[in-house]
Write a protein that holds these residues in place. Sequence first.
Motif, PDB file in Angstrom:
ATOM      1  N   PRO A 100     -13.799  15.950 -12.800  1.00 22.65           N
ATOM      2  CA  PRO A 100     -13.956  15.116 -11.604  1.00 22.65           C
ATOM      3  C   PRO A 100     -12.737  14.226 -11.306  1.00 22.65           C
ATOM      4  CG  PRO A 100     -15.039  14.077 -13.461  1.00 22.65           C
ATOM      5  CD  PRO A 100     -14.466  15.354 -13.986  1.00 22.65           C
ATOM      6  N   LEU A 101     -11.756  14.196 -12.199  1.00 16.48           N
ATOM      7  CA  LEU A 101     -10.662  13.235 -12.019  1.00 16.48           C
ATOM      8  C   LEU A 101      -9.617  13.727 -11.025  1.00 16.48           C
ATOM      9  CD1 LEU A 101     -10.190  12.205 -15.762  1.00 16.48           C
ATOM     10  CD2 LEU A 101     -11.370  10.931 -13.977  1.00 16.48           C
ATOM     11  N   GLY A 102      -9.538  15.043 -10.815  1.00 21.23           N
ATOM     12  CA  GLY A 102      -8.483  15.593  -9.959  1.00 21.23           C
ATOM     13  C   GLY A 102      -7.162  15.595 -10.691  1.00 21.23           C
ATOM     14  N   LEU A 103      -6.095  15.831  -9.947  1.00 20.92           N
ATOM     15  CA  LEU A 103      -4.788  15.941 -10.599  1.00 20.92           C
ATOM     16  C   LEU A 103      -3.972  14.654 -10.485  1.00 20.92           C
ATOM     17  CD1 LEU A 103      -3.731  19.601  -9.675  1.00 20.92           C
ATOM     18  CD2 LEU A 103      -4.714  18.738 -11.802  1.00 20.92           C
ATOM     19  N   SER A 106     -17.699   2.032  -0.711  1.00 18.04           N
ATOM     20  CA  SER A 106     -18.983   1.786  -1.375  1.00 18.04           C
ATOM     21  C   SER A 106     -19.108   2.722  -2.560  1.00 18.04           C
ATOM     22  CB  SER A 106     -20.134   2.056  -0.421  1.00 18.04           C
ATOM     23  OG  SER A 106     -20.024   1.167   0.648  1.00 18.04           O
ATOM     24  N   PRO A 107     -19.602   2.209  -3.673  1.00 16.92           N
ATOM     25  CA  PRO A 107     -19.775   3.102  -4.820  1.00 16.92           C
ATOM     26  C   PRO A 107     -20.855   4.159  -4.544  1.00 16.92           C
ATOM     27  CG  PRO A 107     -20.618   0.889  -5.275  1.00 16.92           C
ATOM     28  CD  PRO A 107     -20.020   0.850  -3.912  1.00 16.92           C
ATOM     29  N   THR A 108     -20.657   5.359  -5.075  1.00 13.37           N
ATOM     30  CA  THR A 108     -21.665   6.416  -4.922  1.00 13.37           C
ATOM     31  C   THR A 108     -22.077   6.879  -6.318  1.00 13.37           C
ATOM     32  OG1 THR A 108     -19.836   7.964  -4.704  1.00 13.37           O
ATOM     33  CG2 THR A 108     -20.969   7.343  -2.672  1.00 13.37           C
ATOM     34  N   PRO A 109     -22.960   6.084  -6.960  1.00 11.14           N
ATOM     35  CA  PRO A 109     -23.339   6.436  -8.328  1.00 11.14           C
ATOM     36  C   PRO A 109     -24.029   7.794  -8.407  1.00 11.14           C
ATOM     37  CG  PRO A 109     -24.613   4.561  -7.515  1.00 11.14           C
ATOM     38  CD  PRO A 109     -23.660   4.923  -6.440  1.00 11.14           C
ATOM     39  N   VAL A 110     -23.832   8.457  -9.535  1.00 10.94           N
ATOM     40  CA  VAL A 110     -24.484   9.743  -9.772  1.00 10.94           C
ATOM     41  C   VAL A 110     -25.996   9.522  -9.808  1.00 10.94           C
ATOM     42  CG1 VAL A 110     -24.750  11.596 -11.471  1.00 10.94           C
ATOM     43  CG2 VAL A 110     -22.476  10.645 -10.990  1.00 10.94           C
ATOM     44  N   GLN A 111     -26.707  10.392  -9.130  1.00  7.56           N
ATOM     45  CA  GLN A 111     -28.169  10.243  -9.000  1.00  7.56           C
ATOM     46  C   GLN A 111     -28.904  11.072 -10.053  1.00  7.56           C
ATOM     47  OE1 GLN A 111     -29.482   8.063  -6.668  1.00  7.56           O
ATOM     48  NE2 GLN A 111     -27.334   7.555  -6.350  1.00  7.56           N
ATOM     49  N   ASP A 112     -30.208  10.958 -10.045  1.00  9.66           N
ATOM     50  CA  ASP A 112     -31.103  11.763 -10.900  1.00  9.66           C
ATOM     51  C   ASP A 112     -30.822  11.572 -12.381  1.00  9.66           C
ATOM     52  OD1 ASP A 112     -32.219  12.756  -8.572  1.00  9.66           O
ATOM     53  OD2 ASP A 112     -30.778  14.409  -8.475  1.00  9.66           O
ATOM     54  N   LEU A 113     -30.731  10.334 -12.808  1.00  9.92           N
ATOM     55  CA  LEU A 113     -30.611  10.078 -14.236  1.00  9.92           C
ATOM     56  C   LEU A 113     -32.026  10.134 -14.821  1.00  9.92           C
ATOM     57  CD1 LEU A 113     -28.011   7.162 -14.162  1.00  9.92           C
ATOM     58  CD2 LEU A 113     -27.641   9.624 -14.063  1.00  9.92           C
ATOM     59  N   ASP A 114     -32.198  10.827 -15.919  1.00  9.16           N
ATOM     60  CA  ASP A 114     -33.550  11.061 -16.434  1.00  9.16           C
ATOM     61  C   ASP A 114     -33.850  10.288 -17.717  1.00  9.16           C
ATOM     62  OD1 ASP A 114     -32.008  12.345 -18.277  1.00  9.16           O
ATOM     63  OD2 ASP A 114     -32.699  14.362 -17.792  1.00  9.16           O
ATOM     64  N   LEU A 118     -20.481  11.020 -15.990  1.00  7.34           N
ATOM     65  CA  LEU A 118     -21.734  11.616 -15.521  1.00  7.34           C
ATOM     66  C   LEU A 118     -21.459  12.800 -14.596  1.00  7.34           C
ATOM     67  CD1 LEU A 118     -23.907   8.440 -14.791  1.00  7.34           C
ATOM     68  CD2 LEU A 118     -24.208  10.079 -16.654  1.00  7.34           C
ATOM     69  N   LYS A 119     -20.430  12.655 -13.748  1.00  5.98           N
ATOM     70  CA  LYS A 119     -20.096  13.783 -12.853  1.00  5.98           C
ATOM     71  C   LYS A 119     -19.675  14.988 -13.681  1.00  5.98           C
ATOM     72  CE  LYS A 119     -18.180  10.867  -9.228  1.00  5.98           C
ATOM     73  NZ  LYS A 119     -16.884  10.420  -8.695  1.00  5.98           N
TER      74      LYS A 119
END
Length: 549
Positions: A240-243, A436-444, A281-282
């Motif tokens: 997820p970090l890119g280059l 705006s932050p876009t936190p990773v969803q669906d944490l179980d 998480l991503k």
Amino acid sequence: MEREKLEFDVLFVGGGPANLAGAIHLKKLSQQQGKDIEICLIEKAVSIGTHALSGAVLDPRALRELLPDFKEKGCPIEETDLRDGIFYLTPGGQFRLPYTPPYMHNEGCFIISLSKFCTWLGAAAEELGVNIFPGFAGVEALYDETGRRVVGVRTGDKGVNKDGKPKSNFEPGVDLLAKVTVFGEGPKGSLIREVGKKLGIFDGRMPQVFETAVKEVIEIPSSSPFLRSPYTVLHTFGYPLGLNTKGGGFLYRMKENRVSLGLVVGLDYEDPMLEPYQEFLKFKKHPLIAEIIAGGKVLQQGAKTLAAGGWYSMPQLAADGALFVGDSASMLNVQRLKGIHTGMKSGMLAAETILAAIVKGDVSLATLGEYRSKVDGSWIRKELYAARNFGQALSQKGIAKFFSLGAQFFTGGRGLIDPMKSHDDANTLKPGLFRSPTPVQDLDGQLYLDKLTGVYLSGTKHEEDQPCHLLIPDKELCVTRCWQQFRSPCSRFCPGQVYEIELEEGGRPRLKLNPSNCLHCKTCEIKDPFKNIIWTCPEGGGGPSYSIV
Ligand code: SF4
């Protein structure tokens, strides 16, 4: 205040692999020569190994030199069959690199749990007669009357309340005095920071450079495709970090259907909104990884920084009465993503230097300086010099890094510019880049965890009623310039949710600290753009309680 004084020949500060190897080697060498050397090793964790965290692929070179019968002695090894795969990740897919550079080959190496490994080394050291004191944090280096020769370390007081007043269980710290003190505190040690300032051991070197890693040990179901994969070691880059941001992921196979999974993020990143934990998480949700870990459960989580500056960041390695080893001395080989073997070897070379100095009766820099020559004449130099510009090349943006890496590959590490400059991690954030932050969803709460569940699974505990160990000299700056320019990046780069921003009426930010969550990773002291966070040791015995990471 009257403090107890204890005298030893040698004091090792920190119970990581470098110091443990140093203490074992020194005890063995001195016993072979019929010398009686009193060694003390202190560790801030409640027991040896509980603050140790790493990937970890171990090159056993130093271990073989230290304890040739390590297998017979029950060295805890997770996996010996290492088969590498390097993958470039896109947001929804991946391709495997057809070529694995020689330095990324791991045949002959072992996968270990560093916490188990250090526990085992600690027991070996104790068996040889090393005095090990866990639960004792070194809080201040001690000097002789000239103020230039290190003569030991003061351990922290115990039983002090939030306001700095003694409680009923108050115990003053002890002055541990030694002819030679070896600092092996890991990355960004709080004692070496002060010793470095006083004695100038970092002067004229490239800045110390760090990466931060979030890591988990996950139990995966026996149906996981990874257990039938041709690879036991995966390394990834790209998503997820890119280059434009240095770093990448790893996944290693361990015993008992467990994997070691982590993401490393270079702390020279520019985006103040980047949150290493969210990137982790991503990474976990990427199809390549998600398929491997589906149905699994996180057993333990932790975070740690890596000293990734390499050869040109290495400080002066000796001072009067003192030596610096392992990550404290920037010994990690960032090209091979390994530092345990180089750290151990540095501890062993320090041990040889110390024994000769004690026999000679001269522990001044003139004699202890021989340690640098030993490092230069060892395989540490061969490895680190070949990688001397590697981390700097990775820090370049986009595909420019591949040109630099290619040039280094064909020139034995020299590359296009030698030395390539590195930047102070605290100075790289770009102001004003807000979103705006876009936190990773669906944490179980089982396989995908929020930060606080991760802190719980790190076993982190601190005495609540003690002075805050995170010193913020200018609190007003946090809610003015830092908020205005960077939107308080501490609330994102800290993996332990120690720093939280609450907005008061009128929109004024208020900083709230949860120091009990601290994982001792040191990311905050490194990445704070105003260098307004000073990490000090909390009461000894506090912190994470790693046992399998
Ligand atoms: Fe790491 Fe600092 Fe957060 Fe503690 S407070 S977990 S050292 S970033």
